[in-house]
Design a protein around this motif. Sequence first.
Motif, PDB file in Angstrom:
ATOM      1  N   ARG A 274       4.238   2.716   1.448  1.00 30.20           N
ATOM      2  CA  ARG A 274       3.529   1.658   0.728  1.00 30.20           C
ATOM      3  C   ARG A 274       2.107   1.544   1.270  1.00 30.20           C
ATOM      4  NH1 ARG A 274       5.156  -3.646  -1.613  1.00 30.20           N
ATOM      5  NH2 ARG A 274       3.496  -5.169  -1.279  1.00 30.20           N
ATOM      6  N   PHE A 275       1.118   1.623   0.377  1.00 31.13           N
ATOM      7  CA  PHE A 275      -0.280   1.408   0.705  1.00 31.13           C
ATOM      8  C   PHE A 275      -0.696   0.054   0.128  1.00 31.13           C
ATOM      9  CE2 PHE A 275       0.138   5.985   0.629  1.00 31.13           C
ATOM     10  CZ  PHE A 275      -0.747   6.469   1.581  1.00 31.13           C
ATOM     11  N   GLU A 276      -1.095  -0.878   0.992  1.00 27.22           N
ATOM     12  CA  GLU A 276      -1.667  -2.155   0.541  1.00 27.22           C
ATOM     13  C   GLU A 276      -3.158  -2.112   0.856  1.00 27.22           C
ATOM     14  OE1 GLU A 276       0.161  -5.542   2.302  1.00 27.22           O
ATOM     15  OE2 GLU A 276       2.106  -5.211   1.333  1.00 27.22           O
ATOM     16  N   TYR A 277      -3.987  -2.143  -0.183  1.00 23.16           N
ATOM     17  CA  TYR A 277      -5.428  -2.056   0.014  1.00 23.16           C
ATOM     18  C   TYR A 277      -6.027  -3.446   0.219  1.00 23.16           C
ATOM     19  CZ  TYR A 277      -5.236   2.835  -1.305  1.00 23.16           C
ATOM     20  OH  TYR A 277      -4.956   4.174  -1.328  1.00 23.16           O
ATOM     21  N   ASP A 278      -6.990  -3.529   1.148  1.00 24.29           N
ATOM     22  CA  ASP A 278      -7.634  -4.797   1.471  1.00 24.29           C
ATOM     23  C   ASP A 278      -8.581  -5.224   0.359  1.00 24.29           C
ATOM     24  OD1 ASP A 278      -6.387  -4.914   3.967  1.00 24.29           O
ATOM     25  OD2 ASP A 278      -8.026  -3.837   4.963  1.00 24.29           O
ATOM     26  N   PRO A 279      -8.813  -6.558   0.208  1.00 21.77           N
ATOM     27  CA  PRO A 279      -9.833  -7.058  -0.719  1.00 21.77           C
ATOM     28  C   PRO A 279     -11.188  -6.470  -0.347  1.00 21.77           C
ATOM     29  CG  PRO A 279      -8.420  -8.832   0.040  1.00 21.77           C
ATOM     30  CD  PRO A 279      -8.100  -7.632   0.887  1.00 21.77           C
ATOM     31  N   PRO A 280     -12.089  -6.269  -1.320  1.00 22.67           N
ATOM     32  CA  PRO A 280     -11.982  -6.791  -2.690  1.00 22.67           C
ATOM     33  C   PRO A 280     -11.111  -5.955  -3.624  1.00 22.67           C
ATOM     34  CG  PRO A 280     -14.041  -5.608  -2.425  1.00 22.67           C
ATOM     35  CD  PRO A 280     -13.385  -5.609  -1.065  1.00 22.67           C
ATOM     36  N   GLU A 281     -10.603  -4.844  -3.151  1.00 23.58           N
ATOM     37  CA  GLU A 281      -9.708  -4.068  -3.991  1.00 23.58           C
ATOM     38  C   GLU A 281      -8.403  -4.830  -4.185  1.00 23.58           C
ATOM     39  OE1 GLU A 281      -9.295  -0.221  -2.285  1.00 23.58           O
ATOM     40  OE2 GLU A 281     -11.450   0.109  -2.160  1.00 23.58           O
ATOM     41  N   GLN A 282      -7.810  -4.661  -5.344  1.00 27.85           N
ATOM     42  CA  GLN A 282      -6.552  -5.320  -5.653  1.00 27.85           C
ATOM     43  C   GLN A 282      -5.544  -4.252  -6.067  1.00 27.85           C
ATOM     44  OE1 GLN A 282      -6.912  -8.761  -8.264  1.00 27.85           O
ATOM     45  NE2 GLN A 282      -9.066  -8.973  -7.697  1.00 27.85           N
TER      46      GLN A 282
ATOM     47  N   GLY B 178      -6.742  -0.730   4.579  1.00 28.89           N
ATOM     48  CA  GLY B 178      -5.541  -1.447   4.199  1.00 28.89           C
ATOM     49  C   GLY B 178      -4.450  -1.291   5.231  1.00 28.89           C
ATOM     50  N   THR B 179      -3.227  -1.611   4.815  1.00 30.73           N
ATOM     51  CA  THR B 179      -2.053  -1.506   5.672  1.00 30.73           C
ATOM     52  C   THR B 179      -1.078  -0.520   5.052  1.00 30.73           C
ATOM     53  OG1 THR B 179      -2.311  -3.801   6.392  1.00 30.73           O
ATOM     54  CG2 THR B 179      -0.180  -2.766   6.784  1.00 30.73           C
ATOM     55  N   LEU B 180      -0.554   0.354   5.903  1.00 33.68           N
ATOM     56  CA  LEU B 180       0.389   1.375   5.465  1.00 33.68           C
ATOM     57  C   LEU B 180       1.761   1.107   6.073  1.00 33.68           C
ATOM     58  CD1 LEU B 180       0.987   4.160   4.126  1.00 33.68           C
ATOM     59  CD2 LEU B 180       0.217   5.211   6.255  1.00 33.68           C
ATOM     60  N   TYR B 181       2.789   1.231   5.238  1.00 33.68           N
ATOM     61  CA  TYR B 181       4.171   1.090   5.683  1.00 33.68           C
ATOM     62  C   TYR B 181       4.909   2.385   5.352  1.00 33.68           C
ATOM     63  CZ  TYR B 181       2.921  -3.879   5.393  1.00 33.68           C
ATOM     64  OH  TYR B 181       2.288  -5.097   5.521  1.00 33.68           O
TER      65      TYR B 181
END
Length: 201
Positions: A68-76, A57-60
């Motif tokens: 903030r952790f945004e996880y890549d698909p297929p995770e939501q 994913g992407t970390l901010y």
Amino acid sequence: MKNLILVALIVGLNVASTLPAAAEKLSLNAISTYLNGLKTAQGAFTQINDDGTISTGTLYISRPGKMRFEYDPPEQALVVASANAVVIIDKKSNQPPETYPLNRTPLSLILARQVNLDRARMVMGHDYDGTATIVTAQDPDNAEYGTIQMSFTDAPVQLRQWIINDANGGQTTVILGAFETGVSLDSSLFDRSVALRNRDR
């Protein structure tokens, strides 16, 4: 998925990144200075979970206090830390989002307003493996919440990864990808109310 993320927090550079060959052991003061100078950052991460599964994913990061952790698909999934709390959102779950105090996670050590690794009983290990300086730390006031093992390379100083060990023996590794620092980040990225409103979209 909720438990996967919770482990990453309470126990969160590409995997194939080549580490510098001529690194030296960094002092605790040098590492504290580096972390205190790290105000904003954005980049990819790879997470190796306790069960061996891998998430990306992407970390901010916006210090102090925001991540903030945004996880890549297929995770939501989405994790937002701000205002001294962490909210965990999984759109695939029928359960409501969960919120926990940030100081219950070892990540609070990275996000502290003032990092001082010389503080009594904070650092449990300060080692060098030939390529990176490895610092194992805990919150001396909340040791029961686990430890964080951070790896730093030299020239220039960079945080490469961290390993979270929780009180139940779980372990989660977060490896940082190519990170951009000193970036301008929209405050809405760390707004928990915005994240909750977007959950049902």
